[in-house]
Write a protein that holds these residues in place. Structure first.
Motif, PDB file in Angstrom:
ATOM      1  N   UNK A 244       0.831  -1.217   0.000  1.00  0.00           N
ATOM      2  CA  UNK A 244       0.000   0.000   0.000  1.00  0.00           C
ATOM      3  C   UNK A 244       0.860   1.260   0.000  1.00  0.00           C
ATOM      4  N   UNK A 245       2.057   1.160   0.563  1.00  0.00           N
ATOM      5  CA  UNK A 245       2.907   2.340   0.768  1.00  0.00           C
ATOM      6  C   UNK A 245       4.133   2.359  -0.137  1.00  0.00           C
ATOM      7  N   UNK A 246       4.298   1.335  -0.989  1.00  0.00           N
ATOM      8  CA  UNK A 246       5.566   1.203  -1.695  1.00  0.00           C
ATOM      9  C   UNK A 246       5.814   2.368  -2.654  1.00  0.00           C
ATOM     10  N   UNK A 247       4.783   2.879  -3.300  1.00  0.00           N
ATOM     11  CA  UNK A 247       5.002   4.001  -4.222  1.00  0.00           C
ATOM     12  C   UNK A 247       5.483   5.240  -3.468  1.00  0.00           C
ATOM     13  N   UNK A 248       4.876   5.506  -2.315  1.00  0.00           N
ATOM     14  CA  UNK A 248       5.315   6.651  -1.510  1.00  0.00           C
ATOM     15  C   UNK A 248       6.744   6.446  -1.018  1.00  0.00           C
ATOM     16  N   UNK A 249       7.066   5.223  -0.625  1.00  0.00           N
ATOM     17  CA  UNK A 249       8.413   4.955  -0.134  1.00  0.00           C
ATOM     18  C   UNK A 249       9.456   5.085  -1.235  1.00  0.00           C
ATOM     19  N   UNK A 250       9.119   4.640  -2.447  1.00  0.00           N
ATOM     20  CA  UNK A 250      10.048   4.797  -3.562  1.00  0.00           C
ATOM     21  C   UNK A 250      10.252   6.268  -3.883  1.00  0.00           C
ATOM     22  N   UNK A 251       9.190   7.065  -3.780  1.00  0.00           N
ATOM     23  CA  UNK A 251       9.332   8.504  -4.003  1.00  0.00           C
ATOM     24  C   UNK A 251      10.248   9.131  -2.957  1.00  0.00           C
ATOM     25  N   UNK A 252      10.133   8.709  -1.717  1.00  0.00           N
ATOM     26  CA  UNK A 252      11.030   9.214  -0.672  1.00  0.00           C
ATOM     27  C   UNK A 252      12.472   8.802  -0.956  1.00  0.00           C
ATOM     28  N   UNK A 253      12.657   7.587  -1.426  1.00  0.00           N
ATOM     29  CA  UNK A 253      13.998   7.122  -1.773  1.00  0.00           C
ATOM     30  C   UNK A 253      14.557   7.931  -2.945  1.00  0.00           C
ATOM     31  N   UNK A 254      13.675   8.304  -3.872  1.00  0.00           N
ATOM     32  CA  UNK A 254      14.123   9.124  -5.003  1.00  0.00           C
ATOM     33  C   UNK A 254      14.662  10.463  -4.516  1.00  0.00           C
ATOM     34  N   UNK A 255      13.977  11.069  -3.569  1.00  0.00           N
ATOM     35  CA  UNK A 255      14.429  12.361  -3.043  1.00  0.00           C
ATOM     36  C   UNK A 255      15.784  12.238  -2.353  1.00  0.00           C
ATOM     37  N   UNK A 256      15.989  11.146  -1.632  1.00  0.00           N
ATOM     38  CA  UNK A 256      17.288  10.912  -0.999  1.00  0.00           C
ATOM     39  C   UNK A 256      18.366  10.751  -2.064  1.00  0.00           C
ATOM     40  N   UNK A 257      18.062   9.938  -3.075  1.00  0.00           N
ATOM     41  CA  UNK A 257      19.023   9.704  -4.150  1.00  0.00           C
ATOM     42  C   UNK A 257      19.382  10.989  -4.885  1.00  0.00           C
ATOM     43  N   UNK A 258      18.376  11.795  -5.181  1.00  0.00           N
ATOM     44  CA  UNK A 258      18.639  13.051  -5.881  1.00  0.00           C
ATOM     45  C   UNK A 258      19.444  14.017  -5.023  1.00  0.00           C
ATOM     46  N   UNK A 259      19.244  13.975  -3.714  1.00  0.00           N
ATOM     47  CA  UNK A 259      20.022  14.841  -2.823  1.00  0.00           C
ATOM     48  C   UNK A 259      21.498  14.443  -2.845  1.00  0.00           C
ATOM     49  N   UNK A 260      21.760  13.130  -2.839  1.00  0.00           N
ATOM     50  CA  UNK A 260      23.145  12.658  -2.977  1.00  0.00           C
ATOM     51  C   UNK A 260      23.747  13.169  -4.286  1.00  0.00           C
ATOM     52  N   UNK A 261      22.990  13.038  -5.365  1.00  0.00           N
ATOM     53  CA  UNK A 261      23.494  13.458  -6.669  1.00  0.00           C
ATOM     54  C   UNK A 261      23.804  14.953  -6.705  1.00  0.00           C
ATOM     55  N   UNK A 262      22.963  15.716  -6.066  1.00  0.00           N
ATOM     56  CA  UNK A 262      23.182  17.168  -6.017  1.00  0.00           C
ATOM     57  C   UNK A 262      24.542  17.499  -5.408  1.00  0.00           C
ATOM     58  N   UNK A 263      24.895  16.776  -4.359  1.00  0.00           N
ATOM     59  CA  UNK A 263      26.151  17.066  -3.649  1.00  0.00           C
ATOM     60  C   UNK A 263      27.377  16.430  -4.307  1.00  0.00           C
ATOM     61  N   UNK A 264      27.221  15.217  -4.861  1.00  0.00           N
ATOM     62  CA  UNK A 264      28.389  14.416  -5.223  1.00  0.00           C
ATOM     63  C   UNK A 264      28.642  14.288  -6.718  1.00  0.00           C
ATOM     64  N   UNK A 265      27.738  14.774  -7.555  1.00  0.00           N
ATOM     65  CA  UNK A 265      27.828  14.486  -8.990  1.00  0.00           C
ATOM     66  C   UNK A 265      29.043  15.115  -9.666  1.00  0.00           C
ATOM     67  N   UNK A 266      29.584  16.168  -9.099  1.00  0.00           N
ATOM     68  CA  UNK A 266      30.713  16.839  -9.768  1.00  0.00           C
ATOM     69  C   UNK A 266      31.989  16.814  -8.935  1.00  0.00           C
ATOM     70  N   UNK A 267      32.078  15.878  -8.028  1.00  0.00           N
ATOM     71  CA  UNK A 267      33.266  15.789  -7.187  1.00  0.00           C
ATOM     72  C   UNK A 267      34.309  14.918  -7.881  1.00  0.00           C
ATOM     73  N   UNK A 268      35.503  15.447  -8.150  1.00  0.00           N
ATOM     74  CA  UNK A 268      36.545  14.644  -8.804  1.00  0.00           C
ATOM     75  C   UNK A 268      36.864  13.383  -8.000  1.00  0.00           C
ATOM     76  N   UNK A 269      36.994  12.275  -8.715  1.00  0.00           N
ATOM     77  CA  UNK A 269      37.334  11.018  -8.058  1.00  0.00           C
ATOM     78  C   UNK A 269      36.138  10.234  -7.572  1.00  0.00           C
ATOM     79  N   UNK A 270      34.926  10.772  -7.803  1.00  0.00           N
ATOM     80  CA  UNK A 270      33.699  10.074  -7.413  1.00  0.00           C
ATOM     81  C   UNK A 270      32.858   9.807  -8.661  1.00  0.00           C
ATOM     82  N   UNK A 271      32.463   8.546  -8.845  1.00  0.00           N
ATOM     83  CA  UNK A 271      31.614   8.179  -9.967  1.00  0.00           C
ATOM     84  C   UNK A 271      30.312   7.609  -9.427  1.00  0.00           C
ATOM     85  N   UNK A 272      29.196   8.141  -9.934  1.00  0.00           N
ATOM     86  CA  UNK A 272      27.881   7.753  -9.430  1.00  0.00           C
ATOM     87  C   UNK A 272      27.197   6.764 -10.362  1.00  0.00           C
ATOM     88  N   UNK A 273      26.190   6.121  -9.820  1.00  0.00           N
ATOM     89  CA  UNK A 273      25.388   5.163 -10.569  1.00  0.00           C
ATOM     90  C   UNK A 273      24.732   5.853 -11.769  1.00  0.00           C
TER      91      UNK A 273
END
Length: 369
Positions: A244-273
């Protein structure tokens, strides 16, 4: 006094409210039916078939038994081509079916099996390919299908990480001859423990149902050497609640993932998924490859642990380096997989992880430069 830091684990199980689960399981006390494919089991089976967009699906006590019995049901012999960059279960399921794993290297960009290297490994003893959708990254399904058809091989996907993933609207479980899903507590969707097999051949349904119930085919008949791999009613009830809650939980996980990308996507020496067009992601994991960063992967792991942040070296060591396998496969060369095993760290990711903690985790990593 300075308050103690609370541990942040690499994952945390998503659960319904206590009240929701208790209300859901009340009928079990009325019927005393706790296992053997009861009402909750059948409801969850139907709901998951719809959600995953698969024609047929059977539930199991856990993902490993689902995979092991899927291989058994296909009556395979000889060699199975697979990946060394996975959880132990993948290879164990092959070995426990008296099959021989043949390891294929992986692609550097997304850690899935390198389909361009599969055909060179096929011999007259090869009967199947067992790829893994690693971290939810989709394998090269079209290439693998073409290879399998050319050489008359079965394809069984380990989709433990790929619950709900879609390719241009098509459910991931519709690829290959079968796909195994894991519903372990650490996964995007859980039934506490649990798993499923989605399959294309309807005749597998009867056989898999026999195999997961000791091979019993009638009141006084046991025709197969099976096991006990049935999902019980409490597991199924948890799954019904969590679905019943999986879609909401995946959306929350998306926000966490995007926050990581915001911080780490352009850091030299780090490669993201990588993120690929046409793929509906489930944000199961957030793997980061530390390649040329100021600290090694292991040093970042220790640094985060010193702040009570527990990431995971997922997957390390390679399966071919396990104590139970290393003597058998010491001559196998898997340079890309070896590099990934030495450089990838999965950062904490779960639905209830506060974005402020994501900011903190990234700040610790970035300031280590």
């Amino acid at each position: 006094m300075v308050p103690e830091e609370k541990d942040i684990l690499v994952t945390k199980a998503s659960m319904p409210s206590y009240e929701e689960f208790i209300e859901e399981i009340k009928p079990i006390w009325e019927t005393s039916w706790m296992t053997n494919m009861g009402e909750f089991h059948d409801r969850l089976k139907d709901q998951l078939s719809d959600y995953l967009k698969v024609p047929d699906l059977l539930l199991f006590v856990n993902g490993h038994m689902a995979l092991e019995m899927a291989l058994q049901a296909m009556n395979l012999t000889g060699e199975v081509i697979t990946t060394p960059f996975s959880f132990a279960s993948t290879t164990h399921a092959i070995m426990r079916n008296n099959l021989t794993p043949v390891f294929c290297d992986i692609k550097e960009e997304d850690y899935t099996i390198d389909a361009d290297k599969i055909e060179a490994l096929i011999t007259e003893r090869t009967t199947a390919i067992l790829p893994v959708h690693v971290y939810g990254n989709v394998c090269e399904v079209d290439k693998i299908e073409a290879i399998a058809k050319k050489h008359h091989l079965k394809v069984i996907y380990d989709a433990a990480h790929a619950f709900g993933v879609e390719v241009h609207g098509r459910g991931i479980g519709t690829y290959g001859d079968a796909s195994m899903f894991s519903f372990h507590a650490t996964k995007v969707f859980n039934t506490i423990e649990g798993g499923a097999v989605a399959f294309q051949d309807p005749s597998l349904e009867v056989l898999l149902n026999y195999l997961k119930n000791f091979g019993i085919t009638g009141k006084e008949s046991v025709e197969y050497i099976g096991g006990n791999a049935k999902m019980n009613e409490f597991q199924a009830a948890m799954g019904i609640c969590n679905l019943r809650h999986v879609r909401d939980n995946i959306e929350k996980r998306r926000l966490v993932s995007e926050r990581y990308r915001k911080h780490l996507s352009r850091i030299p020496g780090i490669r993201l998924n990588p993120q690929k067009e046409g793929i509906r992601e489930n944000y199961a994991y957030f793997p980061v490859a530390f390649e040329g960063f100021s600290l090694t992967r292991n040093e970042v792991y220790e640094l985060l642990a010193s702040h009570h942040i527990f990431a995971r070296k997922y997957f390390y060591p390679l399966i071919t380096d396990f104590d139970c396998y290393k003597e058998l496969f010491q001559e196998v060369s898997l340079p890309v997989a070896k590099k990934a095993a030495d450089s990838v760290l999965t950062l904490p990711l779960y639905a209830d992880l506060p974005l402020s903690q994501v900011d903190r985790i990234c700040e610790i990593i970035i300031h280590a430069r």
